[in-house]
Design a protein around this motif. Structure first.
Motif, PDB file in Angstrom:
ATOM      1  N   LEU A 386       3.924  24.266  15.945  1.00 51.17           N
ATOM      2  CA  LEU A 386       4.220  25.811  16.039  1.00 51.17           C
ATOM      3  C   LEU A 386       4.169  26.449  17.321  1.00 51.17           C
ATOM      4  O   LEU A 386       3.428  27.507  17.426  1.00 51.17           O
ATOM      5  CB  LEU A 386       3.349  26.235  14.831  1.00 51.17           C
ATOM      6  CG  LEU A 386       3.631  26.139  13.348  1.00 51.17           C
ATOM      7  CD1 LEU A 386       2.375  26.353  12.443  1.00 51.17           C
ATOM      8  CD2 LEU A 386       5.143  26.329  12.955  1.00 51.17           C
ATOM      9  N   TRP A 389       3.936  30.460  17.588  1.00 54.86           N
ATOM     10  CA  TRP A 389       2.770  31.155  17.417  1.00 54.86           C
ATOM     11  C   TRP A 389       1.851  31.494  18.587  1.00 54.86           C
ATOM     12  O   TRP A 389       1.788  30.350  19.341  1.00 54.86           O
ATOM     13  CB  TRP A 389       1.847  30.464  16.204  1.00 54.86           C
ATOM     14  CG  TRP A 389       2.519  30.486  15.006  1.00 54.86           C
ATOM     15  CD1 TRP A 389       3.893  30.989  14.545  1.00 54.86           C
ATOM     16  CD2 TRP A 389       2.322  30.188  13.565  1.00 54.86           C
ATOM     17  NE1 TRP A 389       4.114  30.850  13.386  1.00 54.86           N
ATOM     18  CE2 TRP A 389       3.030  30.277  12.694  1.00 54.86           C
ATOM     19  CE3 TRP A 389       0.795  29.630  13.227  1.00 54.86           C
ATOM     20  CZ2 TRP A 389       2.914  29.920  11.267  1.00 54.86           C
ATOM     21  CZ3 TRP A 389       0.810  29.141  12.109  1.00 54.86           C
ATOM     22  CH2 TRP A 389       1.792  29.384  11.063  1.00 54.86           C
ATOM     23  N   LEU A 404       1.775  35.524  14.572  1.00 54.29           N
ATOM     24  CA  LEU A 404       2.898  35.010  14.172  1.00 54.29           C
ATOM     25  C   LEU A 404       4.235  35.593  14.951  1.00 54.29           C
ATOM     26  O   LEU A 404       3.990  36.799  15.666  1.00 54.29           O
ATOM     27  CB  LEU A 404       3.142  35.165  12.390  1.00 54.29           C
ATOM     28  CG  LEU A 404       1.909  34.811  11.818  1.00 54.29           C
ATOM     29  CD1 LEU A 404       2.384  35.019  10.597  1.00 54.29           C
ATOM     30  CD2 LEU A 404       1.694  33.146  12.121  1.00 54.29           C
ATOM     31  N   ARG A 408       5.034  38.344   8.796  1.00 56.89           N
ATOM     32  CA  ARG A 408       5.299  37.804   7.473  1.00 56.89           C
ATOM     33  C   ARG A 408       4.011  36.809   6.939  1.00 56.89           C
ATOM     34  O   ARG A 408       4.068  35.956   6.275  1.00 56.89           O
ATOM     35  CB  ARG A 408       6.230  36.676   7.307  1.00 56.89           C
ATOM     36  CG  ARG A 408       7.773  37.182   7.811  1.00 56.89           C
ATOM     37  CD  ARG A 408       8.446  38.411   7.160  1.00 56.89           C
ATOM     38  NE  ARG A 408       8.475  37.717   5.630  1.00 56.89           N
ATOM     39  CZ  ARG A 408       9.489  37.166   5.525  1.00 56.89           C
ATOM     40  NH1 ARG A 408      10.628  37.053   6.233  1.00 56.89           N
ATOM     41  NH2 ARG A 408       9.879  36.751   3.921  1.00 56.89           N
ATOM     42  N   SER A 409       2.779  37.509   7.122  1.00 55.11           N
ATOM     43  CA  SER A 409       1.503  36.926   6.979  1.00 55.11           C
ATOM     44  C   SER A 409       1.449  36.657   5.424  1.00 55.11           C
ATOM     45  O   SER A 409       0.958  35.591   4.919  1.00 55.11           O
ATOM     46  CB  SER A 409       0.322  37.656   7.486  1.00 55.11           C
ATOM     47  OG  SER A 409      -0.928  36.881   7.282  1.00 55.11           O
ATOM     48  N   LEU A 412       3.498  34.015   4.164  1.00 59.02           N
ATOM     49  CA  LEU A 412       3.183  32.808   4.534  1.00 59.02           C
ATOM     50  C   LEU A 412       2.027  32.249   3.653  1.00 59.02           C
ATOM     51  O   LEU A 412       1.968  31.044   3.158  1.00 59.02           O
ATOM     52  CB  LEU A 412       2.868  32.833   6.174  1.00 59.02           C
ATOM     53  CG  LEU A 412       2.078  31.486   6.543  1.00 59.02           C
ATOM     54  CD1 LEU A 412       2.964  30.227   6.352  1.00 59.02           C
ATOM     55  CD2 LEU A 412       1.719  31.593   7.981  1.00 59.02           C
ATOM     56  N   ALA A 416       2.173  28.813   1.791  1.00 62.30           N
ATOM     57  CA  ALA A 416       1.258  27.952   1.883  1.00 62.30           C
ATOM     58  C   ALA A 416       0.524  27.324   0.841  1.00 62.30           C
ATOM     59  O   ALA A 416      -0.008  26.355   0.712  1.00 62.30           O
ATOM     60  CB  ALA A 416       0.259  28.294   3.093  1.00 62.30           C
ATOM     61  N   LEU A 457       1.453  24.013   7.261  1.00 62.83           N
ATOM     62  CA  LEU A 457       1.890  25.457   7.623  1.00 62.83           C
ATOM     63  C   LEU A 457       3.177  25.392   8.070  1.00 62.83           C
ATOM     64  O   LEU A 457       3.846  26.492   8.203  1.00 62.83           O
ATOM     65  CB  LEU A 457       0.477  25.725   8.406  1.00 62.83           C
ATOM     66  CG  LEU A 457      -0.444  26.181   7.794  1.00 62.83           C
ATOM     67  CD1 LEU A 457      -1.609  26.868   9.022  1.00 62.83           C
ATOM     68  CD2 LEU A 457      -0.632  27.283   6.931  1.00 62.83           C
ATOM     69  N   TRP A 461       5.932  27.725   6.845  1.00 65.52           N
ATOM     70  CA  TRP A 461       6.577  28.732   7.923  1.00 65.52           C
ATOM     71  C   TRP A 461       8.023  28.742   7.891  1.00 65.52           C
ATOM     72  O   TRP A 461       8.867  29.610   7.988  1.00 65.52           O
ATOM     73  CB  TRP A 461       5.849  28.639   9.316  1.00 65.52           C
ATOM     74  CG  TRP A 461       6.457  29.922  10.294  1.00 65.52           C
ATOM     75  CD1 TRP A 461       7.211  29.681  11.405  1.00 65.52           C
ATOM     76  CD2 TRP A 461       6.225  31.124   9.930  1.00 65.52           C
ATOM     77  NE1 TRP A 461       7.238  30.959  11.750  1.00 65.52           N
ATOM     78  CE2 TRP A 461       6.927  31.925  11.087  1.00 65.52           C
ATOM     79  CE3 TRP A 461       5.562  31.923   9.045  1.00 65.52           C
ATOM     80  CZ2 TRP A 461       6.739  33.235  11.288  1.00 65.52           C
ATOM     81  CZ3 TRP A 461       5.419  33.276   9.154  1.00 65.52           C
ATOM     82  CH2 TRP A 461       6.190  33.779  10.399  1.00 65.52           C
ATOM     83  N   ARG A 462       8.546  27.310   7.742  1.00 63.39           N
ATOM     84  CA  ARG A 462      10.016  27.293   8.018  1.00 63.39           C
ATOM     85  C   ARG A 462      10.635  27.713   6.733  1.00 63.39           C
ATOM     86  O   ARG A 462      11.707  28.198   6.591  1.00 63.39           O
ATOM     87  CB  ARG A 462      10.369  25.746   8.007  1.00 63.39           C
ATOM     88  CG  ARG A 462      10.209  25.063   9.372  1.00 63.39           C
ATOM     89  CD  ARG A 462      10.752  23.829   9.767  1.00 63.39           C
ATOM     90  NE  ARG A 462      10.046  22.621   8.928  1.00 63.39           N
ATOM     91  CZ  ARG A 462       9.245  21.989   9.516  1.00 63.39           C
ATOM     92  NH1 ARG A 462       8.895  22.255  10.817  1.00 63.39           N
ATOM     93  NH2 ARG A 462       8.531  21.032   8.854  1.00 63.39           N
ATOM     94  N   VAL A 464       9.279  30.238   4.889  1.00 66.56           N
ATOM     95  CA  VAL A 464       9.131  31.868   4.987  1.00 66.56           C
ATOM     96  C   VAL A 464      10.315  32.324   5.933  1.00 66.56           C
ATOM     97  O   VAL A 464      11.099  33.445   5.541  1.00 66.56           O
ATOM     98  CB  VAL A 464       7.862  32.133   5.572  1.00 66.56           C
ATOM     99  CG1 VAL A 464       7.792  33.469   6.004  1.00 66.56           C
ATOM    100  CG2 VAL A 464       6.766  31.956   4.657  1.00 66.56           C
ATOM    101  N   THR A 465      10.503  31.802   6.934  1.00 62.55           N
ATOM    102  CA  THR A 465      11.709  32.298   7.753  1.00 62.55           C
ATOM    103  C   THR A 465      13.104  31.966   7.086  1.00 62.55           C
ATOM    104  O   THR A 465      14.035  32.678   7.595  1.00 62.55           O
ATOM    105  CB  THR A 465      11.591  31.621   9.358  1.00 62.55           C
ATOM    106  OG1 THR A 465      11.783  30.229   9.098  1.00 62.55           O
ATOM    107  CG2 THR A 465      10.518  32.121  10.121  1.00 62.55           C
TER     108      THR A 465
END
Length: 480
Positions: A386, A389, A404, A408-409, A412, A416, A457, A461-462, A464-465
């Motif tokens: 990552l 980050w 990040l 988008r915590s 995530l 996660a 993670l 994260w992928r 989330v985005t």
């Protein structure tokens, strides 16, 4: 609702830094101020400087400052009232940010708790010593609100070895650092009182402040330390019942306060008569440079500086032994207040703590060595998996505070959880929904497990985005 404290033009200019970007100047200034609010670096209910003062501090026209403030008021990030000025706010109060719901199954990796692995051999040896010592205490009732005299002596000796001369009558034994803070809130503050906290800060401490009926007043951390100018303004203007800080390996940022700042902090607390509660639960986990002199060492009688410590973060979280160091009169008040809660700590655990403190330095050195290896594994994995980050290597403690590349915590943390990682989202460590661009990742698990964590993670994260966020918000979870 009006402001808790005010901010000068030069101070706000320093917080803004290089704020200019493309487009009209007023829009760039509004964006920079909005980001300060959203990231928690400019706390809510902080009075901002007048338009003329801000324009002079930034070297822009008053028209630019006026237009930026007007845009922020329209968006809901500023409130104003004639004669009272303008102060920061959010468009809507998001309330307490939810943490991730516990997953089920054996494949869950729990990052919600930052605590070292137990030194098993030392714990077994301490239990054997305590068991042998227990018969000497059986004729008594086993109740001692202040703690066993032998443990109070051991804690005082331990703190004295660390450079803070301490006597047993300055010590109250508690069931961990959080229990110590709860007692202090009960004795030193009351419903409606203000309690100054760092921003971000230890999530459980925020919960304790709110549970006591007090109101947390956040003072933002700078990227490299403490904003003492803002602390001074808050102490003077908010008149808090007490201030709670973590000067060594701050949770969650990992920062440690410099010696000059510690000295200035104590002078400030004395001048404003603000009781200063300093959490030393992680003080033994310095991983790079030697530790600074304890804040308590600058106030040996304990009249202004009250420290709380614990065996949980450095020895084992299952050993619920902590302490308060303060002046003897406050210790007596705390012992009396404790009688209405849990009367006293378990005798066997207190005797184990005595045995562990006798060999504390060798145990802690092994704990530090293991933490260095875990920290290195986590940093390497994040840089590989990552790279977008951002983070600074913490010089000690157990946590990495990661920025990040999108706010988008909470999303995530939710996703996660579906990948078997229980995580504390950034807003759990702030007030009023701040820190959506941050996440806390403890390095308290074995290196191979941490590498697995980063793999998961990265997948989350992928997702989330790409917009793959669960529709339902998870329920709150313990973050320690």
């Amino acid at each position: 609702m009006t402001a808790d404290r005010g901010l000068s033009g030069p101070h706000l200019a320093r917080l803004l830094g290089e704020w200019r970007s493309g487009g009209p100047a007023y829009a760039a200034l509004a964006r920079a101020l909005r980001l300060l609010v959203l990231d928690g670096r400019l706390p809510l209910r902080t009075r901002v400087p007048g338009e003329r003062e801000l324009a002079e501090a930034l070297g822009v026209s008053r028209t630019t400052a006026t237009a930026a403030y007007a845009a922020l008021r329209e968006e809901g990030f500023l409130a104003s009232r004639r004669g009272a000025g303008s102060w920061t706010r959010l468009p809507a109060d998001p309330g307490a940010a939810p943490g991730p719901q516990p997953s089920t199954g054996d494949d869950v990796i729990d990052l919600s708790c930052a605590a070292t692995a137990a030194p098993e051999r030392d714990l077994h040896a301490a239990l054997a010593t305590a068991t042998a010592e227990l018969p000497r205490h059986l004729p008594g009732p086993g109740y001692d609100a202040a703690g066993l005299p032998v443990l109070r002596e051991a804690i005082a000796a331990h703190l004295t070895r660390l450079g803070t001369p301490t006597t047993p009558d300055q010590i109250l034994v508690t069931a961990g650092a959080l229990h110590a803070l709860t007692l202090l809130l009960r004795v030193l503050s009351g419903p409606g009182d203000r309690v100054v906290v760092e921003h971000p800060t230890y999530a459980a401490a925020l919960d304790a402040v709110r549970a006591s009926g007090a109101r947390p007043v956040p003072v933002p951390m700078l990227h490299d330390g403490w904003d003492l100018e803002m602390l001074a303004a808050t102490f003077r203007q908010a008149a808090p019942g007490l201030a709670y800080l973590i000067a060594d390996h701050q949770n969650p940022t990992g920062l440690s306060m410099s010696q000059p700042d510690r000295e200035q902090l104590v002078r400030l607390a004395r001048a404003t008569r603000t009781p200063l509660v300093v959490d030393e639960a992680i003080v033994g986990l310095h991983l790079d440079a030697p530790p600074e002199r304890s804040v308590a060492a600058l106030d040996e009688p304990g009249e202004t500086v009250i420290t709380i410590g614990s065996m949980s973060k450095t020895f084992w979280a299952g050993l619920r032994i902590g302490w308060v160091r303060a002046n003897p009169s406050l210790i007596a008040r705390l012992a009396a207040a404790r009688a209405a809660l849990d009367i006293s700590s378990p005798v066997l655990e207190q005797l184990m703590a005595v045995a562990l403190l006798e060999g504390a330095e060798s145990i802690l050195e092994r704990q530090r060595e293991a933490a260095r290896a875990r920290r290195g594994a986590l940093l390497d994995a994040l840089r590989t998996q990552l790279p977008e980050w951002r983070f600074a290597t913490p010089p000690g403690g157990l946590c990495l505070w990661v920025e990040l590349d999108a706010p988008r915590s909470t999303a995530l943390a939710a996703l996660a959880d579906r990948h078997g990682v229980r995580l504390g989202a950034g807003p759990r460590f702030g007030v009023d929904g701040a820190f959506e661009r941050y996440v806390r990742i403890p390095y308290s698990l074995p290196p191979d497990t941490l590498r697995d964590v980063v793999d998961r993670l990265a997948l989350a994260w992928r997702g989330v985005t790409a917009g793959a966020v669960p529709a339902a918000e998870p329920a709150p979870a313990l973050v320690a």
